[in-house]
Design a protein around this motif. Structure first.
Motif, PDB file in Angstrom:
ATOM      1  N   GLU A   7       0.866  -1.180   0.000  1.00 30.12           N
ATOM      2  CA  GLU A   7       0.000   0.000   0.000  1.00 30.12           C
ATOM      3  C   GLU A   7       0.905   1.233   0.000  1.00 30.12           C
ATOM      4  O   GLU A   7       1.332   1.714   1.047  1.00 30.12           O
ATOM      5  N   VAL A   8       1.214   1.718  -1.198  1.00 30.93           N
ATOM      6  CA  VAL A   8       2.206   2.786  -1.334  1.00 30.93           C
ATOM      7  C   VAL A   8       1.760   4.067  -0.632  1.00 30.93           C
ATOM      8  O   VAL A   8       2.536   4.709   0.074  1.00 30.93           O
ATOM      9  N   TYR A   9       0.494   4.434  -0.808  1.00 34.23           N
ATOM     10  CA  TYR A   9      -0.016   5.691  -0.258  1.00 34.23           C
ATOM     11  C   TYR A   9      -0.880   5.437   0.970  1.00 34.23           C
ATOM     12  O   TYR A   9      -1.786   4.607   0.940  1.00 34.23           O
ATOM     13  N   ARG A  10      -0.599   6.197   2.015  1.00 32.45           N
ATOM     14  CA  ARG A  10      -1.450   6.210   3.202  1.00 32.45           C
ATOM     15  C   ARG A  10      -1.809   7.650   3.499  1.00 32.45           C
ATOM     16  O   ARG A  10      -0.994   8.557   3.326  1.00 32.45           O
ATOM     17  N   TRP A  11      -3.034   7.840   3.970  1.00 33.05           N
ATOM     18  CA  TRP A  11      -3.570   9.173   4.197  1.00 33.05           C
ATOM     19  C   TRP A  11      -4.088   9.264   5.637  1.00 33.05           C
ATOM     20  O   TRP A  11      -5.291   9.227   5.866  1.00 33.05           O
ATOM     21  N   PRO A  12      -3.199   9.399   6.621  1.00 32.75           N
ATOM     22  CA  PRO A  12      -3.650   9.464   8.015  1.00 32.75           C
ATOM     23  C   PRO A  12      -4.658  10.591   8.223  1.00 32.75           C
ATOM     24  O   PRO A  12      -4.439  11.728   7.808  1.00 32.75           O
ATOM     25  N   GLY A  13      -5.772  10.241   8.832  1.00 30.98           N
ATOM     26  CA  GLY A  13      -6.801  11.244   9.102  1.00 30.98           C
ATOM     27  C   GLY A  13      -7.722  11.539   7.944  1.00 30.98           C
ATOM     28  O   GLY A  13      -8.747  12.197   8.119  1.00 30.98           O
ATOM     29  N   GLY A  14      -7.390  11.047   6.740  1.00 39.97           N
ATOM     30  CA  GLY A  14      -8.248  11.269   5.585  1.00 39.97           C
ATOM     31  C   GLY A  14      -8.483  12.730   5.258  1.00 39.97           C
ATOM     32  O   GLY A  14      -9.561  13.118   4.811  1.00 39.97           O
ATOM     33  N   ARG A  15      -7.469  13.592   5.474  1.00 37.35           N
ATOM     34  CA  ARG A  15      -7.662  15.033   5.316  1.00 37.35           C
ATOM     35  C   ARG A  15      -7.618  15.498   3.853  1.00 37.35           C
ATOM     36  O   ARG A  15      -8.173  16.536   3.515  1.00 37.35           O
ATOM     37  N   VAL A  16      -6.938  14.747   3.007  1.00 34.19           N
ATOM     38  CA  VAL A  16      -6.755  15.177   1.614  1.00 34.19           C
ATOM     39  C   VAL A  16      -7.927  14.697   0.766  1.00 34.19           C
ATOM     40  O   VAL A  16      -8.285  13.523   0.787  1.00 34.19           O
ATOM     41  N   ARG A  17      -8.506  15.624  -0.015  1.00 28.21           N
ATOM     42  CA  ARG A  17      -9.612  15.281  -0.894  1.00 28.21           C
ATOM     43  C   ARG A  17      -9.091  14.684  -2.199  1.00 28.21           C
ATOM     44  O   ARG A  17      -7.932  14.867  -2.564  1.00 28.21           O
ATOM     45  N   LEU A  39      -5.664  11.530  -7.287  1.00 25.08           N
ATOM     46  CA  LEU A  39      -4.258  11.912  -7.181  1.00 25.08           C
ATOM     47  C   LEU A  39      -3.344  10.702  -7.344  1.00 25.08           C
ATOM     48  O   LEU A  39      -2.336  10.757  -8.058  1.00 25.08           O
ATOM     49  N   VAL A  40      -3.694   9.595  -6.708  1.00 21.54           N
ATOM     50  CA  VAL A  40      -2.889   8.384  -6.805  1.00 21.54           C
ATOM     51  C   VAL A  40      -2.891   7.861  -8.241  1.00 21.54           C
ATOM     52  O   VAL A  40      -1.847   7.457  -8.783  1.00 21.54           O
ATOM     53  N   ARG A  41      -4.048   7.846  -8.858  1.00 20.42           N
ATOM     54  CA  ARG A  41      -4.166   7.318 -10.222  1.00 20.42           C
ATOM     55  C   ARG A  41      -3.329   8.132 -11.205  1.00 20.42           C
ATOM     56  O   ARG A  41      -2.735   7.581 -12.134  1.00 20.42           O
ATOM     57  N   ARG A  42      -3.244   9.442 -11.021  1.00 18.11           N
ATOM     58  CA  ARG A  42      -2.555  10.310 -11.971  1.00 18.11           C
ATOM     59  C   ARG A  42      -1.065  10.475 -11.682  1.00 18.11           C
ATOM     60  O   ARG A  42      -0.330  11.031 -12.510  1.00 18.11           O
ATOM     61  N   THR A  43      -0.605  10.016 -10.519  1.00 21.55           N
ATOM     62  CA  THR A  43       0.801  10.200 -10.149  1.00 21.55           C
ATOM     63  C   THR A  43       1.634   8.998 -10.569  1.00 21.55           C
ATOM     64  O   THR A  43       1.417   7.888 -10.099  1.00 21.55           O
ATOM     65  N   ARG A  44       2.582   9.216 -11.452  1.00 25.67           N
ATOM     66  CA  ARG A  44       3.482   8.153 -11.903  1.00 25.67           C
ATOM     67  C   ARG A  44       4.467   7.792 -10.793  1.00 25.67           C
ATOM     68  O   ARG A  44       4.746   8.611  -9.918  1.00 25.67           O
ATOM     69  N   PRO A  45       5.075   6.617 -10.848  1.00 25.74           N
ATOM     70  CA  PRO A  45       6.079   6.257  -9.836  1.00 25.74           C
ATOM     71  C   PRO A  45       7.267   7.214  -9.797  1.00 25.74           C
ATOM     72  O   PRO A  45       7.892   7.371  -8.744  1.00 25.74           O
ATOM     73  N   ASN A  46       7.580   7.868 -10.921  1.00 23.29           N
ATOM     74  CA  ASN A  46       8.730   8.778 -10.926  1.00 23.29           C
ATOM     75  C   ASN A  46       8.304  10.241 -10.841  1.00 23.29           C
ATOM     76  O   ASN A  46       9.062  11.145 -11.226  1.00 23.29           O
ATOM     77  N   ALA A  47       7.104  10.503 -10.334  1.00 21.69           N
ATOM     78  CA  ALA A  47       6.630  11.879 -10.136  1.00 21.69           C
ATOM     79  C   ALA A  47       6.191  12.068  -8.695  1.00 21.69           C
ATOM     80  O   ALA A  47       5.720  11.122  -8.041  1.00 21.69           O
ATOM     81  N   LEU A  48       6.319  13.285  -8.217  1.00 27.06           N
ATOM     82  CA  LEU A  48       5.855  13.618  -6.876  1.00 27.06           C
ATOM     83  C   LEU A  48       4.348  13.851  -6.889  1.00 27.06           C
ATOM     84  O   LEU A  48       3.812  14.469  -7.815  1.00 27.06           O
ATOM     85  N   LEU A  49       3.675  13.377  -5.853  1.00 29.67           N
ATOM     86  CA  LEU A  49       2.242  13.612  -5.756  1.00 29.67           C
ATOM     87  C   LEU A  49       1.945  15.108  -5.639  1.00 29.67           C
ATOM     88  O   LEU A  49       0.959  15.591  -6.191  1.00 29.67           O
ATOM     89  N   LEU A  50       2.805  15.860  -4.962  1.00 30.01           N
ATOM     90  CA  LEU A  50       2.581  17.303  -4.853  1.00 30.01           C
ATOM     91  C   LEU A  50       2.658  17.963  -6.220  1.00 30.01           C
ATOM     92  O   LEU A  50       1.930  18.923  -6.502  1.00 30.01           O
ATOM     93  N   SER A  51       3.527  17.460  -7.093  1.00 27.82           N
ATOM     94  CA  SER A  51       3.619  17.990  -8.446  1.00 27.82           C
ATOM     95  C   SER A  51       2.328  17.735  -9.215  1.00 27.82           C
ATOM     96  O   SER A  51       1.824  18.612  -9.925  1.00 27.82           O
ATOM     97  N   THR A  52       1.779  16.545  -9.044  1.00 30.61           N
ATOM     98  CA  THR A  52       0.495  16.226  -9.664  1.00 30.61           C
ATOM     99  C   THR A  52      -0.603  17.135  -9.125  1.00 30.61           C
ATOM    100  O   THR A  52      -1.401  17.697  -9.884  1.00 30.61           O
ATOM    101  N   ALA A  53      -0.645  17.283  -7.812  1.00 27.61           N
ATOM    102  CA  ALA A  53      -1.691  18.093  -7.175  1.00 27.61           C
ATOM    103  C   ALA A  53      -1.622  19.544  -7.615  1.00 27.61           C
ATOM    104  O   ALA A  53      -2.646  20.179  -7.892  1.00 27.61           O
TER     105      ALA A  53
END
Length: 203
Positions: free
Chosen positions: A153-163, A168-182
Motif C-alpha cells: 500500500e504505497v499511499y497512506r492518508w492518516p486522518g483522511g484530510r486530503v480530498r 491523485l494516486v491514479r494520476r501520479t506516476r512512480p517517478n513523479a511527486l504527488l505534490l507535483s500532480t496536485a
C-alpha cells in the motif's frame, strides 16, 4: 517563509546537511536579529531574515543553494516533464559509487498563512521512494500524506484530510511527486504548498 532545509546525497552533499533560519533555543531576543513569527495555535518562532554560508573554496557552499533549486524543480516539473524519463533525473554525490543506489533526500519546514508545514521526499534512480507531508494547524503535528514505494500500500492518508485521494494516486506516476500532480491539477488543498515553491524559491 522557509524555516529549515535538509538535504542528503545531492551534488557534493553526501551526509545530511541542514540550513536553518530558526533562532536557537535559549537565544530568543538576545541580539534582536531574529524576527518573531506567529504560528497557528498560539506559538511563535524566531526567524532570521538572512543567513550566510561560510567555507573554503570548493567546499560545497553553492551546492546547498543548487540543492534547493533541485527540490523546487522536482516539485514543479516531475509530473509534467519527467514523463519522458525512464527513471528520475537527479544529481547524486559523485565521489562514492554507492551513492547511485541510495536515495536523494530533501525536506523543508515552511510557514504559509501562519501554519507550519513539513514536506519532504526521497528520490531513487527509478522512482520516488517516499514522500511525506505534515501540518501543524494547532501546534501539533497532523500527518496528511505518507508515501512509501517499498510497501504494498504505497499511499497512506492518516486522518483522511486530503480530498480526491484516489484521483491523485491514479494520476501520479512512480517517478513523479504527488505534490507535483496536485499542483498541476490545481488541487484545492495542496496547491498553496505547490505554489510556495514556485513563488519563493529560484533555481
Amino acid at each position: 517563509m522557509l524555516l529549515r532545509f535538509r538535504v542528503a546525497n545531492v551534488r557534493s552533499l553526501r551526509d545530511e546537511q541542514e540550513l536553518s533560519f530558526i533562532e536557537p533555543e535559549g537565544e530568543s531576543g538576545v541580539d534582536g536579529s531574529a524576527n518573531p513569527v506567529e504560528l497557528a495555535g498560539g506559538g511563535t518562532v524566531g526567524v532570521f531574515p538572512l543567513l550566510a554560508v561560510f567555507g573554503a573554496n570548493a567546499s560545497g557552499k553553492s551546492n546547498v543553494l543548487s540543492a534547493l533549486g533541485d527540490m523546487r524543480h522536482a516539485v514543479l516539473n516531475s509530473y509534467a516533464r519527467w514523463a519522458s524519463y525512464e527513471g528520475v533525473p537527479r544529481h547524486v554525490f559523485a565521489l562514492n559509487p554507492k551513492s547511485e543506489d541510495e536515495p536523494s533526500f530533501f525536506e523543508v519546514d515552511i510557514v504559509i498563512d501562519s501554519i507550519r508545514w513539513t514536506y519532504g521526499f526521497e528520490l531513487g534512480a527509478d522512482r520516488v521512494e517516499s514522500e511525506w507531508l505534515h501540518s501543524y494547524p494547532r501546534g501539533r503535528r497532523q500527518e496528511w500524506l505518507d508515501r512509501d514505494a517499498s510497501r504494498t500500500e504505497v499511499y497512506r492518508w492518516p486522518g483522511g484530510r486530503v480530498r480526491d485521494r484516489s484521483q491523485l494516486v491514479r494520476r501520479t506516476r512512480p517517478n513523479a511527486l504527488l505534490l507535483s500532480t496536485a499542483g498541476t491539477d490545481n488541487h484545492p488543498q495542496l496547491s498553496p504548498l505547490f505554489h510556495w515553491f514556485r513563488r519563493n524559491l529560484w533555481s
